[in-house]
Design an enzyme around this catalytic site. Sequence first.
Site, PDB file in Angstrom:
ATOM      1  N   ASP A 138      -4.747   3.651   2.899  1.00 36.09           N
ATOM      2  CA  ASP A 138      -5.992   3.013   2.450  1.00 36.09           C
ATOM      3  C   ASP A 138      -6.908   2.610   3.591  1.00 36.09           C
ATOM      4  OD1 ASP A 138      -4.906   3.195  -0.027  1.00 36.09           O
ATOM      5  OD2 ASP A 138      -4.344   1.081  -0.173  1.00 36.09           O
TER       6      ASP A 138
ATOM      7  N   LYS B 107       0.191 -15.704   6.301  1.00 35.62           N
ATOM      8  CA  LYS B 107      -0.855 -16.628   5.819  1.00 35.62           C
ATOM      9  C   LYS B 107      -0.815 -17.981   6.547  1.00 35.62           C
ATOM     10  CE  LYS B 107      -1.426 -14.512   1.293  1.00 35.62           C
ATOM     11  NZ  LYS B 107      -0.494 -13.391   1.476  1.00 35.62           N
TER      12      LYS B 107
ATOM     13  N   ASP C  93      -9.528  -1.916   4.739  1.00 29.69           N
ATOM     14  CA  ASP C  93      -8.599  -1.421   3.733  1.00 29.69           C
ATOM     15  C   ASP C  93      -9.440  -1.154   2.482  1.00 29.69           C
ATOM     16  OD1 ASP C  93      -6.963  -1.303   1.478  1.00 29.69           O
ATOM     17  OD2 ASP C  93      -5.435  -2.584   2.367  1.00 29.69           O
TER      18      ASP C  93
END
Lengths: 360, 373
Positions: A110, A162, A218
């Site tokens: 992607d 994260k 992406d």
Amino acid sequence: MKALILVGGYGTRLRPLTLSAPKPLVDFCNKPILLHQLEALRQAGVSHVVLAVSYMSEALERAMREQEQRLGIRISLSHEKEPLGTAGPLALARELLAEGTEPFFVLNSDVICDFPFAALLRFHRHHGREGSIVVTKVEEPSKYGVVVCDAETGRIHRFVEKPQVFVSNKINAGMYIFNPSLLQRIQLRPTSIEKEIFPVMAEDGQLYAMELQGFWMDIGQPKDFLTGMCMYLQSLRVQHPERLHSGTGFVGNVLVDPSAKIGMNCTIGPNVTIGAGVVVEDGVRIKRCTILKGSQIRSHSWLESCIVGWRSSVGQWVRMENVTVLGEDVIVNDELYLNGASVLPHKSISESVPEPRIIM
Amino acid sequence: MKEILLVGFYQPNEALSHFLVSAQQEFKIPIRYLQEYAALGTGGGLYHFRDQILSGGPEAFFVLNADVCSEFPLPEMLTFQRQRGGTPAFVILGTTANRKQSLNYGCIVANADTHEVLHYVEKPSTFVSEVINCGIYLFTPAIFQHIGEVFQRNQQELLLEETSNGWQRAEVIRLEQDVFTALAGRHALYVYKTDGFWSQIKSAGSAIYANRLYLSQYSQCHPERLACNQPGGPTIRGDVYVHPTAAVDSSAVLGPNVSIGKGVTVGAGVRLRESIILHGASLQDHTCVLNSIVGWDSTIGRWARVEGTPSDPNPNDPYAKIDSETLFRDGRLTPSITILGCNVTIPAEVVILNSIVLPHKELSRSYKNQIIL
């Protein structure tokens, strides 16, 4: 050299486009997504590409036979019977990848950028360890898993998923190069290369990060597909301005297939891609859109941030915006307003869609 | 008809005087505005100006509410009244509503043979009759005796009250509740029923509907007033009115049900449907205006879209009337037609959806479901 591309599943995030074509064959800036990668790999000296797929597609196989001819490289399809994650497919293709001692590339399908394969190979040879990954800077690292590495050498210390406080603004860009010895770390079972393999390699001091120069995206979902298109067209502006369309009625970076027809009094751009055989009638305004092959945009319509699927027809005085995506062969009747609509293939739309939703 | 009087509590202004002058010239009849000193209700204004109304000794006079549209079958009402003979007859124009919507109107029960009104009730809470009051009447001067009775009664009731709370006035008289209800069954009040078109124009949304009704009447009675497809002219679909001074590009597509006012400019590739464009407005190339009213001297930029939601009565019920929707429902603006006040500027390429834009606003972005103050 060899490369493995993680093509994976059905590309559900890019529906409704992927209901009509396998994701690697969806045109991005008038060229199938996969071809951007194949051409860059060949440029870097890759002669054999393995596509790791989790479903079989005749269209994909046929297209790959054509590309083998066109690019003069070998393309194999490695089919996983069950989803193997991002590392398992490497184990499945072990025999193809471990033929020699040369390193091989691995990439997510992607990703769109100025592919830095030659530089990555140099970087990899320079440090001489087992693996190198490409990292790219992001503005909001807390949404991603970040890579903490040595500023001088690029040696990766650790990965943080994260992060709530700033530790790094570099994220995994989904492009790697490995020595064949890596394959000993992976077993033939569902495995995440990012979560299960990379941290161990980093601990062993075997994994280095090279920072990507230029754009990266992406493009796995429509919103990012359009953002990626804007970035790609800007990169064309710098590197190959002659490929972009200019003249009266064209604003900014616009890519138009030579077989497309554009009417009078239109304003097209910035950031528009118009595919082969597309007909844009008079007085149309398009910005930040991809119009796929064979579609028709009728007069006086206004389109912003849309993807118009193959052979679709958009009526007169239609307004479409906010990441409206039309699947293949969709008809939008005259004078309608589509706001963030996601329209499945072969639908005919006769009522406005004022709020974002899926039209089945 | 000898004279037209406009009665209201509205403060006269330049626009009204201008309208009176031009209407007098056009229709060659004296037209005057009489301003009430306070809001006097539907009967109080008539009573207050009774001398003005009766000057010249009219045999009969029509009374019309300003907020209705109709084909106004006034000659038929006059013939009907004369057929009653003998005693002076007052005539209400009536029409048929469905049972549910009849509750929003004045309801009339009449004798099927004589058409005499036997019972009148304004906005009942339960069903009374499908025949409703259209707000269009034919009176003889004798009506003032009946209104006068109400005035006298009001006056006495006020005197009986210990303290006057200041705002109540004997002169405030409601024609419907105070006069018609009392007159019902007294051989004086009759209903003339029409099957022609009729609608209230209480909300802006109903203006689009009323526009369509009038254009449809033009197509039957005055087709010459409507625009038609001509070489070198715009494409016309259905009933469209274009003022002779409007400049409409030949590539524009208009209709159905569009009215374009004086001095309006319509650019290339413009699409108008179910809309009213008031005088002096300018619609630039490729704009699309659907179910909207564009105010005087407003400007809409290229490729902008101005769109509303139609609030038409149920098309499958011949007796359905337009619902006077409240502006808000459950705390949200009810989707309705889009209205641009006078001198509003809409920039190029934006969308204005189901919104009301107050006069003299210059917008800089898209708006949906909002009142822009």
